[in-house]
Design a protein around this motif. Structure first.
Motif, PDB file in Angstrom:
ATOM      1  N   PHE A  17       1.044  -1.936  -0.207  1.00 46.72           N
ATOM      2  CA  PHE A  17      -0.086  -0.235   0.072  1.00 46.72           C
ATOM      3  C   PHE A  17       0.756   1.226   0.035  1.00 46.72           C
ATOM      4  N   VAL A  18       1.561   0.866   0.993  1.00 42.94           N
ATOM      5  CA  VAL A  18       2.843   2.481   0.384  1.00 42.94           C
ATOM      6  C   VAL A  18       3.634   2.968  -0.828  1.00 42.94           C
ATOM      7  N   CYS A  19       3.626   1.911  -0.760  1.00 45.97           N
ATOM      8  CA  CYS A  19       4.387   1.739  -1.866  1.00 45.97           C
ATOM      9  C   CYS A  19       3.644   1.547  -3.295  1.00 45.97           C
ATOM     10  N   SER A  20       2.144   1.968  -3.275  1.00 49.88           N
ATOM     11  CA  SER A  20       1.117   2.773  -4.463  1.00 49.88           C
ATOM     12  C   SER A  20       1.230   3.440  -3.947  1.00 49.88           C
ATOM     13  N   LEU A  21       0.931   4.096  -3.053  1.00 46.27           N
ATOM     14  CA  LEU A  21       0.448   5.522  -2.303  1.00 46.27           C
ATOM     15  C   LEU A  21       1.779   6.336  -2.865  1.00 46.27           C
ATOM     16  N   VAL A  22       2.972   5.142  -2.912  1.00 42.23           N
ATOM     17  CA  VAL A  22       4.112   6.513  -3.968  1.00 42.23           C
ATOM     18  C   VAL A  22       3.856   6.923  -4.732  1.00 42.23           C
ATOM     19  N   ALA A  23       3.875   5.651  -5.313  1.00 41.71           N
ATOM     20  CA  ALA A  23       3.354   6.137  -6.580  1.00 41.71           C
ATOM     21  C   ALA A  23       3.407   6.297  -7.931  1.00 41.71           C
ATOM     22  N   SER A  24       1.855   6.327  -7.448  1.00 37.77           N
ATOM     23  CA  SER A  24       0.673   6.418  -8.203  1.00 37.77           C
ATOM     24  C   SER A  24       0.927   7.909  -8.562  1.00 37.77           C
ATOM     25  N   PRO A  25       1.083   9.156  -7.775  1.00 39.09           N
ATOM     26  CA  PRO A  25       1.723  11.262  -8.468  1.00 39.09           C
ATOM     27  C   PRO A  25       2.741  11.190  -9.249  1.00 39.09           C
ATOM     28  N   LEU A  26       3.544   9.928  -8.700  1.00 37.02           N
ATOM     29  CA  LEU A  26       4.727  10.307  -9.903  1.00 37.02           C
ATOM     30  C   LEU A  26       4.468   9.203 -10.824  1.00 37.02           C
ATOM     31  N   VAL A  27       3.882   8.281 -11.079  1.00 44.64           N
ATOM     32  CA  VAL A  27       3.202   7.668 -12.382  1.00 44.64           C
ATOM     33  C   VAL A  27       2.378   8.708 -12.924  1.00 44.64           C
ATOM     34  N   TYR A  28       1.571   9.409 -12.101  1.00 45.08           N
ATOM     35  CA  TYR A  28       0.258  10.355 -12.845  1.00 45.08           C
ATOM     36  C   TYR A  28       1.304  10.924 -14.039  1.00 45.08           C
ATOM     37  N   ARG A  29       2.481  11.563 -13.050  1.00 42.80           N
ATOM     38  CA  ARG A  29       3.184  13.187 -13.452  1.00 42.80           C
ATOM     39  C   ARG A  29       3.677  12.457 -14.902  1.00 42.80           C
ATOM     40  N   LEU A  30       4.656  11.216 -14.484  1.00 43.33           N
ATOM     41  CA  LEU A  30       4.909  10.970 -15.524  1.00 43.33           C
ATOM     42  C   LEU A  30       4.433  10.876 -17.520  1.00 43.33           C
ATOM     43  N   LEU A  31       3.204  10.038 -17.125  1.00 44.17           N
ATOM     44  CA  LEU A  31       2.498   9.576 -18.003  1.00 44.17           C
ATOM     45  C   LEU A  31       1.995  10.705 -18.698  1.00 44.17           C
ATOM     46  N   ILE A  32       1.633  11.883 -17.521  1.00 40.91           N
ATOM     47  CA  ILE A  32       0.845  12.931 -18.537  1.00 40.91           C
ATOM     48  C   ILE A  32       1.963  13.172 -18.833  1.00 40.91           C
ATOM     49  N   LYS A  33       3.199  13.243 -18.712  1.00 43.03           N
ATOM     50  CA  LYS A  33       4.881  13.847 -19.631  1.00 43.03           C
ATOM     51  C   LYS A  33       4.784  13.075 -20.747  1.00 43.03           C
ATOM     52  N   THR A  34       4.275  11.875 -20.664  1.00 42.18           N
ATOM     53  CA  THR A  34       5.481  11.522 -21.920  1.00 42.18           C
ATOM     54  C   THR A  34       4.129  11.036 -22.468  1.00 42.18           C
ATOM     55  N   LYS A  35       3.275  11.287 -22.495  1.00 45.25           N
ATOM     56  CA  LYS A  35       1.978  12.233 -23.019  1.00 45.25           C
ATOM     57  C   LYS A  35       1.195  10.051 -23.866  1.00 45.25           C
ATOM     58  N   SER A  36       1.056   9.608 -23.197  1.00 39.48           N
ATOM     59  CA  SER A  36       0.806   8.522 -22.867  1.00 39.48           C
ATOM     60  C   SER A  36      -0.872   7.810 -22.700  1.00 39.48           C
ATOM     61  N   ARG A  37      -1.252   8.373 -23.344  1.00 38.78           N
ATOM     62  CA  ARG A  37      -2.782   8.611 -23.774  1.00 38.78           C
ATOM     63  C   ARG A  37      -4.135   7.385 -23.998  1.00 38.78           C
ATOM     64  N   GLN A  38      -5.038   7.313 -24.054  1.00 36.61           N
ATOM     65  CA  GLN A  38      -5.769   6.220 -24.048  1.00 36.61           C
ATOM     66  C   GLN A  38      -6.237   6.802 -25.612  1.00 36.61           C
ATOM     67  N   LYS A  39      -6.688   5.583 -26.499  1.00 38.15           N
ATOM     68  CA  LYS A  39      -7.096   6.488 -27.839  1.00 38.15           C
ATOM     69  C   LYS A  39      -8.135   4.799 -27.981  1.00 38.15           C
TER      70      LYS A  39
END
Length: 273
Positions: A17-39
Motif C-alpha cells: 500500500f505504501v509503495c503504491s501510494l508513493v508511486a501513484s502521483p509519480l506515475v500519474y505525472r510521468l504518464l502525462i509528461k510522456t503523453k501516454s494517452r488512451q485511444k
C-alpha cells in the motif's frame, strides 16, 4: 496458516500500500509528461470523451505487487514473478511501444499478443517445475483466460479496480482457509493481499470521472495473477463439506467468465457490420 504467516501477509500488504501510494502521483505525472494517452476505438463513440485520458496507470498496482512478492516464500515466487513481468511486457508493448510506431495502430494484434502471452505463461510454469504437457496446457489456458477476461473488464471508471479488489480479497479468504500446501496458500494470501492494497491508491485516480486508466500493462499481469491464484485455491478448502473448493473459486470469478463471452461477440459484430 499460523499467526506468523498472517503477520507476514499483513506487513506485505502494508508495504504494498505504501509503495503504491508513493508511486501513484509519480506515475500519474510521468504518464502525462510522456503523453501516454488512451485511444478510444471508433466502435464505441459513447466513450469518445475519454479520448486522451492517461493510460498505463496499472503500473501503480504493479509496484505494489512487486513489493508484495518479496514476502512470498522463495519456492513459490517463480511463477507469479514471471507472470507479472512477462505479461506486463506484453501490455507495455500494446500500450506504449506499438502506438508510437507511426502506423496508426492501437497496439498489438491479437495473434502476436496471444503468442507472447503463451510464451510467458509456459516459461513461468516450466521454470516452476511443470513438465506434463496436458497439465501445462490447462495451466496456460486458465492464465490466458483470466488475463484477457480481466483486460476486457478494464474500460469503465473504477470497474476493473473495484472488481479486482473484491476478487483479491475473496482469494485471500479462501487461501486463509486452505488445506493445501501451506507455502502455496501463504503465497496466494500475500500476493492477493498486496494486490488489494495496491488497488486503493489507483482507485483514487480511476474513480469517476477517471483521470487515469489501467491499460494493458496493468490489466494483463493482474489478470494472469488472478488466474494463478484461481489454480491454487480452486482445489481444496474447508469452505465446503467435502473439501472441494473449485466451485467457490468459479463463482467468485463469474464476472470474468461472463465478461469473456459477450465482448468477442460484440467486437465480431462491429467488425462484420
Amino acid at each position: 496458516m499460523s499467526m506468523t504467516d498472517i503477520d507476514r501477509a499483513f506487513v506485505a500488504s502494508l508495504v504494498a500500500f505504501v509503495c503504491s501510494l508513493v508511486a501513484s502521483p509519480l506515475v500519474y505525472r510521468l504518464l502525462i509528461k510522456t503523453k501516454s494517452r488512451q485511444k478510444i476505438s471508433e466502435y464505441v463513440p459513447e466513450h469518445a470523451e475519454k479520448q486522451g485520458t492517461p493510460t498505463m496507470g496499472g503500473i501503480v498496482v504493479l509496484v505494489a505487487l512487486a513489493a508484495g512478492l518479496f514476502f512470498v516464500p522463495a519456492a513459490q515466487r517463480t511463477v507469479p514473478l514471471i507472470l507479472l513481468i512477462g505479461f506486463a511486457v506484453v501490455g507495455f508493448l500494446d500500450d506504449f511501444v506499438l502506438p508510437r510506431t507511426g502506423n496508426d495502430t492501437r497496439g498489438l494484434g491479437w495473434k502476436p499478443k496471444f503468442l507472447l502471452e503463451i510464451f510467458f505463461a509456459v516459461a513461468a510454469y516450466w521454470l516452476g517445475g511443470v513438465r506434463d504437457p496436458w497439465a501445462m496446457a490447462f495451466l496456460v489456458f486458465v492464465v490466458l483466460f483470466f488475463s484477457n477476461a480481466y483486460n476486457f473488464v478494464d474500460g469503465m471508471d473504477a470497474l476493473a479496480g473495484g472488481i479486482g479488489v473484491l476478487l483479491a480479497l475473496g482469494f485471500c479468504v479462501v487461501a486463509r482457509l486452505s488445506v493445501l500446501d501451506p507455502s502455496a496458500a501463504l503465497a496466494v494470501f500475500v500476493v492477493m493481499g498486496a494486490l488489494a492494497a495496491g488497488f486503493v491508491p489507483f482507485l483514487f485516480y480511476n474513480a469517476p470521472p477517471a483521470k487515469l486508466f489501467m491499460g494493458d500493462v496493468g490489466a494483463l499481469p493482474i489478470g494472469a495473477l488472478l488466474g494463478w491464484a484461481f489454480l491454487i485455491v480452486g482445489r481444496k478448502s474447508d469452505l465446503i463439506a467435502n473439501g472441494e473448493n473449485l466451485w467457490v473459486a468459479v463463482l467468485m470469478s463469474g464476472v470474468l467468465i461472463l465478461e469473456l463471452v459477450p465482448v468477442p461477440l460484440q467486437v465480431l459484430s462491429a467488425k462484420l457490420r
